[in-house]
Design an enzyme around this catalytic site. Structure first.
Site, PDB file in Angstrom:
ATOM      1  N   CYS A  12      49.804  40.205  43.081  1.00 58.22           N
ATOM      2  CA  CYS A  12      50.560  41.427  43.335  1.00 58.22           C
ATOM      3  C   CYS A  12      51.313  41.845  42.079  1.00 58.22           C
ATOM      4  CB  CYS A  12      51.538  41.211  44.487  1.00 58.22           C
ATOM      5  SG  CYS A  12      50.758  40.642  46.007  1.00 58.22           S
ATOM      6  N   ARG A  37      46.462  44.975  39.952  1.00 55.83           N
ATOM      7  CA  ARG A  37      46.842  43.676  40.497  1.00 55.83           C
ATOM      8  C   ARG A  37      46.920  43.691  42.017  1.00 55.83           C
ATOM      9  NH1 ARG A  37      48.705  40.033  36.819  1.00 55.83           N
ATOM     10  NH2 ARG A  37      49.754  38.861  38.464  1.00 55.83           N
ATOM     11  N   TRP A 124      48.668  42.901  47.040  1.00 55.03           N
ATOM     12  CA  TRP A 124      47.340  42.477  47.460  1.00 55.03           C
ATOM     13  C   TRP A 124      47.566  41.476  48.586  1.00 55.03           C
ATOM     14  CZ3 TRP A 124      42.640  44.289  46.482  1.00 55.03           C
ATOM     15  CH2 TRP A 124      41.556  43.541  46.926  1.00 55.03           C
ATOM     16  N   ASN A 150      55.816  37.607  44.488  1.00 52.81           N
ATOM     17  CA  ASN A 150      54.428  37.241  44.233  1.00 52.81           C
ATOM     18  C   ASN A 150      54.308  35.738  44.412  1.00 52.81           C
ATOM     19  OD1 ASN A 150      54.000  39.868  43.469  1.00 52.81           O
ATOM     20  ND2 ASN A 150      53.713  39.422  41.297  1.00 52.81           N
ATOM     21  N   GLY A 151      53.158  35.285  44.891  1.00 51.60           N
ATOM     22  CA  GLY A 151      52.935  33.856  45.044  1.00 51.60           C
ATOM     23  C   GLY A 151      52.717  33.482  46.493  1.00 51.60           C
ATOM     24  N   GLU A 533      22.272  31.787  41.673  1.00 54.73           N
ATOM     25  CA  GLU A 533      23.452  32.525  41.206  1.00 54.73           C
ATOM     26  C   GLU A 533      23.394  32.732  39.700  1.00 54.73           C
ATOM     27  OE1 GLU A 533      27.214  34.424  41.009  1.00 54.73           O
ATOM     28  OE2 GLU A 533      25.655  34.237  42.527  1.00 54.73           O
ATOM     29  N   LYS A 537      23.278  36.455  37.760  1.00 49.05           N
ATOM     30  CA  LYS A 537      24.235  36.869  36.730  1.00 49.05           C
ATOM     31  C   LYS A 537      23.502  37.384  35.488  1.00 49.05           C
ATOM     32  CE  LYS A 537      27.962  36.516  38.764  1.00 49.05           C
ATOM     33  NZ  LYS A 537      27.158  36.983  39.885  1.00 49.05           N
ATOM     34  N   GLU A 540      21.877  40.940  36.356  1.00 50.07           N
ATOM     35  CA  GLU A 540      22.752  42.092  36.544  1.00 50.07           C
ATOM     36  C   GLU A 540      23.571  42.426  35.304  1.00 50.07           C
ATOM     37  OE1 GLU A 540      25.219  41.380  39.924  1.00 50.07           O
ATOM     38  OE2 GLU A 540      26.035  39.504  39.172  1.00 50.07           O
ATOM     39  N   HIS A 556       3.264  25.288  42.744  1.00 46.28           N
ATOM     40  CA  HIS A 556       2.574  26.051  43.783  1.00 46.28           C
ATOM     41  C   HIS A 556       2.398  27.512  43.373  1.00 46.28           C
ATOM     42  CE1 HIS A 556       2.595  22.719  46.594  1.00 46.28           C
ATOM     43  NE2 HIS A 556       3.857  22.491  46.248  1.00 46.28           N
ATOM     44  N   LYS A 655      30.676  47.705  43.163  1.00 46.40           N
ATOM     45  CA  LYS A 655      31.397  46.507  43.590  1.00 46.40           C
ATOM     46  C   LYS A 655      31.207  46.228  45.069  1.00 46.40           C
ATOM     47  CE  LYS A 655      34.083  43.055  42.657  1.00 46.40           C
ATOM     48  NZ  LYS A 655      33.529  41.969  41.834  1.00 46.40           N
TER      49      LYS A 655
END
Length: 660
Positions: A12, A37, A124, A150-151, A533, A537, A540, A556, A655
């Site tokens: 945040c 943030r 957030w 924050n936290g 994965e 990466k 993209e 195969h 996104k």
């Protein structure tokens, strides 16, 4: 991209000022600079004329702009937010929060142009939905104290129970609000706000950056930190503070960093710093050479690099506070009984993109630890293939945003067949979390780069917690084994940090391979989703052809494509199929491929079959995808940058995907 991408209270934004005319405008502009943030909600508290003025808004990424309209009179009572005075003249804090209309005793007024001090926050959401009631600043029962935080307060439930017994009314679902009430109690036996805050923080476990104002001490802001960042600045007439540099650029050259367990009292033109034990401290000055855009990136070249470096924190906070009474594992919101989960005889996991790869990792863990069969589906295919589910099926939807339409519709389809549904999401109160029977939140914070890094690692960590919780509910693992595995999970942030520290070695390997066009990523067992994965990466970010296969599947068909100039990237960290994996790699090397292996420190036998090795620390094999992902992220990043591409905004990608 969705399934690839974004929440932690630590992400945040905090802003504060004293001794400045037009403080409201200053705070709103600071919140604009901090929106990266967090943007679920925003709020401002001002001390003026012996009162506390408060306004809060929860309108997603429009929250700060809605606050700004208060100053012009374009935003009025009844339109969704109101400015309110609190305190002796107008009632308690429970009626002072912004809402669709003012409560009894509220006085709807625009922000005061002249005030003694003010604090602001853009949020957030982690604990509690993104609503006005959960927005900061939070106010105490008297309506004279306001706090932003924050936290994560780890012992918030314990503190809330004590406050409730003492007659306090907690108005929000957040962990943060308890702090302002604890400070309120300490004020009754303290001579100053500074002393009250210091004493209150003695009771707090967890991470925090806080700022507090009181209408009883005009012109004073008291702020403190532990883990969560906080900076402040002073000039001849004013003092400012913020959670991050962008909000304070251009205000003063005299900026300082508050260190862990330090507290600062700000007055116009004055800052006094001390330890939480009361000892005097000389603050550490900051040298700022960034422009605003660079400041948002904390000095990194791009958001992807910044977010890669945030991964240890993202995983640590996702794992934080997962133990309940008696040591049992805790999910965030579980509207299912243990008996219902104990009766589960099949698990479906639905996801897209990187979230799908995280789901595949979870399949290995759940089946191994719980002995329950698991199917993993690409969400866009799930509801069109007539899946077989019933009331003893557990369906798990994984999405960073909680809004991915394919995953949301797949969850709805599962519910239609009577399945129990759990959502794994990075966004509190998203569509998926509202409709699920249970929720497990990742706490990675906002992720700006389209390609997922920290949110993918947080998803894997969260799903591993869920797998262990199912094993606990079903009693398929001894308590001691679960405790050992939880301990292994908590060691991951340090291992991730070690991998990040080796980025130079990864970059050197990438530089030697520049010019290659065809890549094959190979893995076996839990190494296969890690290979998937890694290939995603590279595709993209660098637009190079990269395909992932189970290593045993090469013979195969795919091995026909191996020729000199082809690059094979293999996951060769320790698991029960490691020897077979090395044999598969030897086959492609003998056919002219350049081989890059991800391997555990000290496993020198891999050098016999590899041209290049990306070394990583050894961890529990089922947890290894978290560690193995890091060098593959760095490898893809370096290839893309050296090819001249924008790593934060790959072409053709978004996104969050909200259309089928």
């Amino acid at each position: 991209m969705e399934g690839d991408g974004v929440a932690s209270g630590d992400m945040c934004g905090i802003i504060g000022v004293t001794g400045v005319d037009e403080a409201f405008s200053f705070l709103v502009e600071g919140l604009r600079q901090l929106e990266y943030r967090g943007y679920d909600s925003a709020g401002v508290a001002l001390v003026a004329d012996g009162d506390l003025w408060l306004a809060r808004e929860a309108d997603g990424n429009h929250s700060v702009e809605e606050l700004a309209l208060l100053e012009t009179g374009s935003r009025v009572v009844g339109s969704g937010v109101s400015g309110s005075r609190t305190g002796e003249n107008s009632g308690a804090s429970s009626g002072a929060s912004s809402g669709a209309s003012s409560g009894a005793g509220d006085v709807s007024i625009p922000p005061p142009r002249h005030c003694e001090a003010g604090i602001g926050h853009t949020r957030w959401a982690t604990h509690g939905r993104p609503t006005v009631e959960n927005a900061h600043p939070h106010v105490d029962c008297s309506g004279r104290l306001a706090l932003v935080h924050n936290g994560i307060i780890e012992n918030h439930a314990e503190l809330a129970a004590r406050l409730d017994a003492n007659g306090h009314e907690i108005a929000s679902e957040t962990d943060s609000e308890v702090l302002v009430h604890v400070i309120e109690e300490e004020l009754r036996r303290s001579e100053s706000l500074l002393e009250a805050v210091r004493r209150a923080l003695e009771d707090v476990r967890g991470s925090f950056a806080i700022a507090v104002v009181s209408s009883a001490e005009p012109g004073v802001i008291v702020a403190a930190r532990r883990v969560s960042p906080l900076i402040f600045g002073v000039d001849e007439r004013s003092a400012v503070l913020a959670s991050d540099i962008p909000a304070l650029l251009g205000t003063t050259r005299n900026l300082f960093a508050l260190e862990d367990d330090q507290i600062v009292e700000l007055r116009p033109g004055v800052a006094h710093v001390s330890g939480l034990d009361g000892s005097k401290v000389d603050p550490v000055p900051l040298t700022i050479t960034w422009d605003l855009d660079a400041a948002r990136k904390d000095g990194f070249d791009d958001f992807m690099t910044k977010e890669i470096h945030e991964q240890p924190r993202a995983v640590a906070e996702t794992l934080l506070d997962r133990h309940g009474p008696g040591g049992s594992l805790v999910l965030d919101e579980l509207r299912l009984t243990r008996e219902e989960l104990r009766l589960v005889d099949k698990v479906f996991i639905v996801a897209c993109g990187s979230s799908y790869h995280a789901a595949l990792v979870a399949k290995y863990a759940i089946e191994h630890w719980t002995r329950v069969p698991v199917e993993v589906d690409i969400a866009s295919e799930f509801r069109y293939r007539d899946p077989v589910l019933d009331q003893r099926t557990l369906a798990i939807g994984v999405s960073q945003s909680g809004e991915t339409v394919d995953t949301l519709q797949a969850m709805r389809e599962a519910k239609r067949w009577g399945a129990r549904v759990i959502a794994v999401s990075n966004v509190v109160d998203s569509s998926m979390t509202r409709e699920a029977d249970g929720v497990l939140y990742t706490r990675a914070g906002p992720e700006i780069c389209v390609a997922s890094t920290k949110t993918y690692l947080a998803q894997v960590a969260a799903l591993e917690v869920l797998a262990l919780a199912l094993a606990e509910f079903r009693q398929t693992l001894d308590h001691g084994v679960i405790e050992r595995l939880v301990g292994n999970l908590n060691e991951l942030p340090a291992a991730i940090e070690e991998c990040i520290d080796r980025e130079k070695e990864v970059f050197e390997v990438a530089d030697r391979i520049l010019g290659a066009r065809d890549f094959f990523y190979l893995g076996r067992n839990v190494g296969y989703p890690a290979a998937m994965e890694g290939a995603l990466k590279l595709k993209e970010l660098s637009y190079l052809r990269a395909e992932a296969y189970p290593a045993g599947e090469l013979k195969h068909g795919p091995i026909a494509l191996i020729e000199p100039g082809t690059v094979v990237v293999g996951i060769a960290t320790r698991n029960r199929l490691r020897e077979k994996m090395l044999a598969n790699v030897a086959e492609v090397r003998s056919r002219g491929a350049t081989v890059v292996l991800v391997a555990n420190d000290g496993e020198r036998d891999v050098e016999d079959v590899a041209d290049h090795v990306l070394w990583v620390p050894e961890v529990e094999p089922l947890l290894s995808p978290v560690v193995n992902a890091v060098p593959l992220q760095l490898f893809a990043y370096r290839m893309a940058r050296e090819l001249g591409y924008d790593v934060d905004r790959p072409r053709n990608l978004a996104k969050t995907v909200t259309v089928e």
